[in-house]
Design a protein around this motif. Structure first.
Motif, PDB file in Angstrom:
ATOM      1  N   ALA A 146       0.801  -1.234   0.000  1.00 51.18           N
ATOM      2  CA  ALA A 146       0.000   0.000   0.000  1.00 51.18           C
ATOM      3  C   ALA A 146       0.831   1.281   0.000  1.00 51.18           C
ATOM      4  O   ALA A 146       0.539   2.207  -0.771  1.00 51.18           O
ATOM      5  CB  ALA A 146      -0.972  -0.009   1.187  1.00 51.18           C
ATOM      6  N   PRO A 147       1.891   1.403   0.842  1.00 45.55           N
ATOM      7  CA  PRO A 147       2.672   2.645   0.807  1.00 45.55           C
ATOM      8  C   PRO A 147       3.380   2.874  -0.527  1.00 45.55           C
ATOM      9  O   PRO A 147       3.643   4.017  -0.901  1.00 45.55           O
ATOM     10  CB  PRO A 147       3.711   2.440   1.928  1.00 45.55           C
ATOM     11  CG  PRO A 147       3.193   1.345   2.771  1.00 45.55           C
ATOM     12  CD  PRO A 147       2.374   0.480   1.874  1.00 45.55           C
ATOM     13  N   ILE A 148       3.685   1.783  -1.234  1.00 46.78           N
ATOM     14  CA  ILE A 148       4.359   1.896  -2.535  1.00 46.78           C
ATOM     15  C   ILE A 148       3.379   2.373  -3.604  1.00 46.78           C
ATOM     16  O   ILE A 148       3.717   3.177  -4.475  1.00 46.78           O
ATOM     17  CB  ILE A 148       4.978   0.546  -2.927  1.00 46.78           C
ATOM     18  CG1 ILE A 148       6.058   0.151  -1.907  1.00 46.78           C
ATOM     19  CG2 ILE A 148       5.563   0.587  -4.333  1.00 46.78           C
ATOM     20  CD1 ILE A 148       6.581  -1.263  -2.087  1.00 46.78           C
ATOM     21  N   LEU A 149       2.135   1.887  -3.523  1.00 46.13           N
ATOM     22  CA  LEU A 149       1.130   2.266  -4.511  1.00 46.13           C
ATOM     23  C   LEU A 149       0.617   3.690  -4.295  1.00 46.13           C
ATOM     24  O   LEU A 149       0.123   4.316  -5.237  1.00 46.13           O
ATOM     25  CB  LEU A 149      -0.051   1.288  -4.458  1.00 46.13           C
ATOM     26  CG  LEU A 149       0.243  -0.160  -4.847  1.00 46.13           C
ATOM     27  CD1 LEU A 149      -1.025  -1.001  -4.715  1.00 46.13           C
ATOM     28  CD2 LEU A 149       0.799  -0.254  -6.263  1.00 46.13           C
ATOM     29  N   GLY A 150       0.745   4.199  -3.052  1.00 46.13           N
ATOM     30  CA  GLY A 150       0.208   5.513  -2.716  1.00 46.13           C
ATOM     31  C   GLY A 150       0.647   6.627  -3.649  1.00 46.13           C
ATOM     32  O   GLY A 150      -0.201   7.327  -4.231  1.00 46.13           O
ATOM     33  N   PRO A 151       1.965   6.837  -3.840  1.00 52.69           N
ATOM     34  CA  PRO A 151       2.412   7.926  -4.717  1.00 52.69           C
ATOM     35  C   PRO A 151       1.954   7.772  -6.166  1.00 52.69           C
ATOM     36  O   PRO A 151       1.629   8.764  -6.819  1.00 52.69           O
ATOM     37  CB  PRO A 151       3.940   7.846  -4.608  1.00 52.69           C
ATOM     38  CG  PRO A 151       4.200   7.193  -3.297  1.00 52.69           C
ATOM     39  CD  PRO A 151       3.087   6.205  -3.121  1.00 52.69           C
ATOM     40  N   VAL A 152       1.938   6.520  -6.668  1.00 54.17           N
ATOM     41  CA  VAL A 152       1.498   6.287  -8.055  1.00 54.17           C
ATOM     42  C   VAL A 152       0.027   6.659  -8.193  1.00 54.17           C
ATOM     43  O   VAL A 152      -0.368   7.391  -9.113  1.00 54.17           O
ATOM     44  CB  VAL A 152       1.714   4.816  -8.461  1.00 54.17           C
ATOM     45  CG1 VAL A 152       1.281   4.596  -9.899  1.00 54.17           C
ATOM     46  CG2 VAL A 152       3.173   4.421  -8.279  1.00 54.17           C
ATOM     47  N   LEU A 153      -0.788   6.156  -7.266  1.00 51.85           N
ATOM     48  CA  LEU A 153      -2.223   6.446  -7.296  1.00 51.85           C
ATOM     49  C   LEU A 153      -2.478   7.936  -7.082  1.00 51.85           C
ATOM     50  O   LEU A 153      -3.307   8.550  -7.772  1.00 51.85           O
ATOM     51  CB  LEU A 153      -2.923   5.625  -6.211  1.00 51.85           C
ATOM     52  CG  LEU A 153      -4.446   5.689  -6.141  1.00 51.85           C
ATOM     53  CD1 LEU A 153      -5.063   5.173  -7.428  1.00 51.85           C
ATOM     54  CD2 LEU A 153      -4.966   4.883  -4.949  1.00 51.85           C
ATOM     55  N   GLY A 154      -1.738   8.529  -6.131  1.00 51.43           N
ATOM     56  CA  GLY A 154      -1.908   9.952  -5.845  1.00 51.43           C
ATOM     57  C   GLY A 154      -1.553  10.823  -7.036  1.00 51.43           C
ATOM     58  O   GLY A 154      -2.245  11.808  -7.329  1.00 51.43           O
ATOM     59  N   GLY A 155      -0.473  10.456  -7.731  1.00 54.15           N
ATOM     60  CA  GLY A 155      -0.066  11.225  -8.902  1.00 54.15           C
ATOM     61  C   GLY A 155      -1.103  11.170 -10.011  1.00 54.15           C
ATOM     62  O   GLY A 155      -1.425  12.197 -10.635  1.00 54.15           O
ATOM     63  N   TRP A 156      -1.641   9.966 -10.248  1.00 56.54           N
ATOM     64  CA  TRP A 156      -2.645   9.813 -11.314  1.00 56.54           C
ATOM     65  C   TRP A 156      -3.927  10.573 -10.980  1.00 56.54           C
ATOM     66  O   TRP A 156      -4.483  11.275 -11.833  1.00 56.54           O
ATOM     67  CB  TRP A 156      -2.947   8.328 -11.517  1.00 56.54           C
ATOM     68  CG  TRP A 156      -3.832   8.070 -12.697  1.00 56.54           C
ATOM     69  CD1 TRP A 156      -3.461   7.934 -14.005  1.00 56.54           C
ATOM     70  CD2 TRP A 156      -5.271   7.974 -12.683  1.00 56.54           C
ATOM     71  NE1 TRP A 156      -4.566   7.736 -14.810  1.00 56.54           N
ATOM     72  CE2 TRP A 156      -5.693   7.753 -14.026  1.00 56.54           C
ATOM     73  CE3 TRP A 156      -6.230   8.041 -11.668  1.00 56.54           C
ATOM     74  CZ2 TRP A 156      -7.031   7.608 -14.356  1.00 56.54           C
ATOM     75  CZ3 TRP A 156      -7.570   7.899 -12.013  1.00 56.54           C
ATOM     76  CH2 TRP A 156      -7.960   7.680 -13.352  1.00 56.54           C
ATOM     77  N   ILE A 157      -4.405  10.430  -9.731  1.00 57.93           N
ATOM     78  CA  ILE A 157      -5.645  11.116  -9.332  1.00 57.93           C
ATOM     79  C   ILE A 157      -5.467  12.631  -9.399  1.00 57.93           C
ATOM     80  O   ILE A 157      -6.336  13.354  -9.897  1.00 57.93           O
ATOM     81  CB  ILE A 157      -6.071  10.677  -7.909  1.00 57.93           C
ATOM     82  CG1 ILE A 157      -6.512   9.209  -7.922  1.00 57.93           C
ATOM     83  CG2 ILE A 157      -7.202  11.558  -7.384  1.00 57.93           C
ATOM     84  CD1 ILE A 157      -6.809   8.646  -6.542  1.00 57.93           C
ATOM     85  N   THR A 158      -4.333  13.115  -8.881  1.00 56.12           N
ATOM     86  CA  THR A 158      -4.091  14.560  -8.865  1.00 56.12           C
ATOM     87  C   THR A 158      -4.014  15.125 -10.276  1.00 56.12           C
ATOM     88  O   THR A 158      -4.580  16.185 -10.568  1.00 56.12           O
ATOM     89  CB  THR A 158      -2.787  14.874  -8.105  1.00 56.12           C
ATOM     90  OG1 THR A 158      -2.881  14.355  -6.774  1.00 56.12           O
ATOM     91  CG2 THR A 158      -2.545  16.370  -8.037  1.00 56.12           C
ATOM     92  N   ASP A 159      -3.328  14.430 -11.173  1.00 53.14           N
ATOM     93  CA  ASP A 159      -3.185  14.911 -12.547  1.00 53.14           C
ATOM     94  C   ASP A 159      -4.511  14.919 -13.297  1.00 53.14           C
ATOM     95  O   ASP A 159      -4.750  15.790 -14.144  1.00 53.14           O
ATOM     96  CB  ASP A 159      -2.182  14.043 -13.311  1.00 53.14           C
ATOM     97  CG  ASP A 159      -0.753  14.289 -12.855  1.00 53.14           C
ATOM     98  OD1 ASP A 159      -0.504  15.318 -12.215  1.00 53.14           O
ATOM     99  OD2 ASP A 159       0.107  13.422 -13.125  1.00 53.14           O
ATOM    100  N   ASN A 160      -5.375  13.954 -13.005  1.00 47.65           N
ATOM    101  CA  ASN A 160      -6.620  13.806 -13.767  1.00 47.65           C
ATOM    102  C   ASN A 160      -7.834  14.452 -13.110  1.00 47.65           C
ATOM    103  O   ASN A 160      -8.723  14.941 -13.809  1.00 47.65           O
ATOM    104  CB  ASN A 160      -6.898  12.319 -14.014  1.00 47.65           C
ATOM    105  CG  ASN A 160      -5.937  11.702 -15.007  1.00 47.65           C
ATOM    106  OD1 ASN A 160      -6.116  11.812 -16.213  1.00 47.65           O
ATOM    107  ND2 ASN A 160      -4.886  11.063 -14.500  1.00 47.65           N
ATOM    108  N   TRP A 161      -7.891  14.441 -11.781  1.00 50.82           N
ATOM    109  CA  TRP A 161      -9.087  14.934 -11.089  1.00 50.82           C
ATOM    110  C   TRP A 161      -8.832  16.104 -10.145  1.00 50.82           C
ATOM    111  O   TRP A 161      -9.763  16.764  -9.717  1.00 50.82           O
ATOM    112  CB  TRP A 161      -9.744  13.800 -10.278  1.00 50.82           C
ATOM    113  CG  TRP A 161     -10.237  12.660 -11.120  1.00 50.82           C
ATOM    114  CD1 TRP A 161     -10.408  12.633 -12.470  1.00 50.82           C
ATOM    115  CD2 TRP A 161     -10.622  11.363 -10.652  1.00 50.82           C
ATOM    116  NE1 TRP A 161     -10.874  11.412 -12.885  1.00 50.82           N
ATOM    117  CE2 TRP A 161     -11.023  10.598 -11.780  1.00 50.82           C
ATOM    118  CE3 TRP A 161     -10.685  10.762  -9.406  1.00 50.82           C
ATOM    119  CZ2 TRP A 161     -11.461   9.288 -11.699  1.00 50.82           C
ATOM    120  CZ3 TRP A 161     -11.123   9.445  -9.312  1.00 50.82           C
ATOM    121  CH2 TRP A 161     -11.501   8.726 -10.441  1.00 50.82           C
ATOM    122  N   GLY A 162      -7.586  16.308  -9.751  1.00 51.91           N
ATOM    123  CA  GLY A 162      -7.286  17.356  -8.772  1.00 51.91           C
ATOM    124  C   GLY A 162      -6.955  16.750  -7.412  1.00 51.91           C
ATOM    125  O   GLY A 162      -7.381  15.634  -7.090  1.00 51.91           O
TER     126      GLY A 162
END
Length: 505
Positions: A146-162
C-alpha cells in the motif's frame, strides 16, 4: 468460533480493505504537495505539515489500540474508526484553508490509526494457529504494498481529477468497508467478558507527548540540520524524557494503557527489533529510489512510481507462497536468513547505479527486493506472535505496528541525512580535480570550448555535472548503508525461538 473459521476470508477482506485505504493515505499525499501548496498559497515547509500532522496522530494512536478495543469493544471501535476516517477524509477534500486541512489530517490520522493493529489482531484470531503465516501474508500484502502504490495512485488522481479527490476517493471505499465489517466481524468472547479498567490518563498523556515530539523531530530533522537546530534539540529532550517517564509509569501502573510486560517474551522482543531495523532499511531504500530517478535521471513522479511497481507485484505473489511454506512447517528463521541475504543483494545492486542506467537496470533490483520483503514480513510476524495469547493480541499488534512505523520514519530521516552529508563530501573531493594540471579537466574544457566560447559557461557546465556525479555517489553510499543493515541483523535471528518452542504448528 466456527462461524469465524468458515468466514475467515470474508473477514480478511472486511478488515484489510479499510486498512489498505488508511495506509495508502500515509503516502498518497506526497506527490500532491506542490498542487496543495499552489492552491492554498502556502510555502513548501508549511505544506509538509499536511504529512506530519497525519503521521503524528497515527503514531500516537497505534500503540494504544489494544486498550481502546477492549475498552469500547473491538467491533464497535473498528466501525467507529472506519466511519470517522471516511468522514474526515471527505472533510479534508473540502478543506477551505491550510490550517483546517492540517487539523482535519490530524483527526483523520487519529481516526484511522487503529485500523492496522486491529486488523492484524483479527486476522491472527480468525485463522488457526498453523495458518498464521497465511494470515500475515494477507496482512503483509496491504502493509508493504500500500505505501508503494500511494504515490502512483496519488499522482494519477491529482493529474486527472485534482488533489482534493485523493481524499474524496476514500468515501465509497469507507462506506463499503463499514458494511462488510458490520456483517462479518464479531467480537470474541474474551473481549465481551473483559472488565472495563480505569482510564490511565497519565500514561496516555506521557505517550502522546513522547510520540508526538519524536514524529515531529523525524519529519523535520534533516531540513533543520538535526541538532544544530534548537527546535530539534528541544523535541529530542522532550521525547526522551517523555518515553522514560512513560515506561517508568506503565511498569508501575496496575491498569496500563500499553502493557509493556509483553516484551518479556523473547521472540516478541527480538521480532520487534528485527521489524524496526528491517523496515528502517527497506523503507529507506524505497524513499531513495524515486528521489534518484527524479533528481538525476529525469523521470517524472508517475514514471518513478511505476519503477516501484514490479517490487510490489513480486511481494504480492511471494507472500501467499511463503505463507504456505510456513503452514507446511518451514523454519521462519531460515526464511528470514534468505530474506536478509536477498535484500542485501538487491539494495547493493542499487548502490552500483550510474547515470547511464536504463529502465531494466533500475526495475530489476526492485523486483528482487519485492521477493525479499515477502520472505521478510510473513515469517517475522508469524514468529513474533507465536507465543502471544489472544487476550494480549490487540496490545501486541499495536506495539508491533507502532515499531514498524517508527522504524520507517527513522529510516527516512537517516538516509536523507546520509544523502545530504555524503553529497557534500563527494563534492569537496571532486572539486579538487578541477585544476589545470588534471588531464581529464583539460580534455573536458577543450571539448566544451567547441560549444561554449565563454570560460565561465564552460566552468558552469562542468560544475553542474560535478554536482550530478557527487549526488550519484551519495545515493550509492546511502543505498549501501541500507544494504549492510540487513547483514548486521542476522545475529538477531538466533534470539528468535525455534519453531517447536514457539508453537507455530
Amino acid at each position: 468460533m466456527e462461524e469465524k473459521k468458515t468466514n475467515k476470508w470474508l473477514i480478511a477482506i472486511a478488515v484489510m480493505l479499510p486498512t489498505i485505504m488508511e495506509i495508502i493515505d500515509t503516502t498518497i499525499v506526497n506527490v500532491s504537495l506542490p498542487h496543495i501548496q499552489g492552491d492554498l498559497s502556502i510555502s513548501l515547509d508549511e505544506s509538509t505539515w499536511v504529512l506530519t500532522s497525519y503521521m503524528v496522530s497515527n503514531a500516537i494512536i497505534i500503540p494504544i489500540t489494544g486498550w481502546l478495543a477492549v475498552r469500547f469493544g473491538r467491533k464497535r471501535y473498528l466501525l467507529a474508526s472506519i466511519f470517522l476516517f471516511t468522514l474526515f477524509s471527505f472533510a479534508c477534500g473540502y478543506a477551505p484553508t491550510f490550517l483546517s486541512l492540517v487539523v482535519l489530517r490530524f483527526l483523520q490520522g487519529i481516526a484511522g490509526g487503529g485500523l492496522q493493529p486491529v486488523s492484524q489482531a483479527i486476522l491472527l484470531e480468525s485463522f488457526p494457529k498453523k495458518e498464521h503465516g497465511m494470515a500475515m501474508a494477507v496482512y503483509g500484502m496491504g502493509v508493504i504494498v500500500a505505501p508503494i502504490l500511494g504515490p502512483v495512485l496519488g499522482g494519477w488522481i491529482t493529474d486527472n481529477w485534482g488533489w482534493r479527490w485523493i481524499f474524496y476517493i476514500n468515501v465509497p471505499i469507507g462506506l463499503f468497508s463499514f458494511l462488510l465489517v458490520n456483517i462479518f466481524v464479531h467480537d470474541p468472547g474474551y473481549i465481551k467478558n473483559m472488565k472495563k479498567t480505569p482510564i490511565d490518563y497519565k500514561g496516555l498523556a506521557y505517550l502522546a507527548i513522547a510520540v508526538g515530539a519524536l514524529q515531529i523531530l523525524l519529519d523535520n530533522a534533516q531540513r533543520k540540520d538535526w541538532f544544530e537546530s534548537r527546535f530539534i534539540t528541544t523535541l529530542a529532550i522532550i521525547s526522551a524524557v517523555g518515553f522514560g517517564v512513560f515506561i517508568w509509569h506503565e511498569l508501575r501502573e496496575k491498569h496500563p494503557v500499553v502493557n509493556l510486560r509483553i516484551f518479556k517474551d523473547r521472540s516478541f522482543s527480538a521480532g520487534n527489533a528485527l521489524m524496526f531495523f528491517g523496515f528502517f532499511s527497506f523503507f529507506g531504500s524505497v524513499v531513495l529510489l524515486p528521489m534518484y530517478l527524479q533528481n538525476l535521471m529525469g523521470y517524472d513522479a508517475f514514471l518513478a512510481g511505476l519503477v516501484l511497481g514490479p517490487g510490489a507485484l513480486t511481494t504480492m505473489i511471494g507472500m501467499p507462497i511463503v505463507g504456505k511454506f510456513l503452514e507446511k512447517g518451514a523454519d521462519p528463521r531460515k526464511i528470514l536468513l534468505i530474506s536478509f541475504i536477498v535484500n542485501y543483494i538487491a539494495i547493493n545492486m542499487m548502490a552500483h547505479f550510474n547515470l547511464s542506467a536504463d529502465f531494466l537496470s533500475v526495475i530489476t533490483p526492485r523486483a528482487i527486493q519485492g521477493i525479499s520483503m515477502a520472505t521478510f514480513f510473513v515469517p517475522l510476524a508469524a514468529a513474533t506472535f507465536a507465543d502471544i495469547s489472544n487476550e494480549e493480541m490487540g496490545n501486541a499488534s499495536g506495539m508491533f505496528n507502532f515499531i514498524r512505523n517508527i522504524g520507517g520514519s527513522f529510516g527516512t530521516a537517516i538516509v536523507t541525512t546520509i544523502l545530504t552529508r555524503r553529497a557534500q563530501f563527494h563534492q569537496e573531493r571532486l572539486v579538487e580535480n578541477l585544476i589545470p594540471t588534471n588531464e581529464a579537466f583539460i580534455q573536458a574544457q577543450q571539448t566544451l570550448s567547441l560549444k561554449f566560447h565563454s570560460v565561465m559557461e564552460q566552468f558552469g557546465v562542468m560544475y553542474k555535472e560535478l554536482l550530478r556525479q557527487s549526488m550519484m555517489l551519495a545515493f550509492n553510499d546511502a543505498f549501501y548503508f541500507c544494504a549492510v543493515m540487513f547483514i548486521v541483523l542476522i545475529p538477531l535471528l538466533f534470539i528468535l525461538k525455534k519453531p517447536q518452542q514457539a508453537k507455530l504448528h
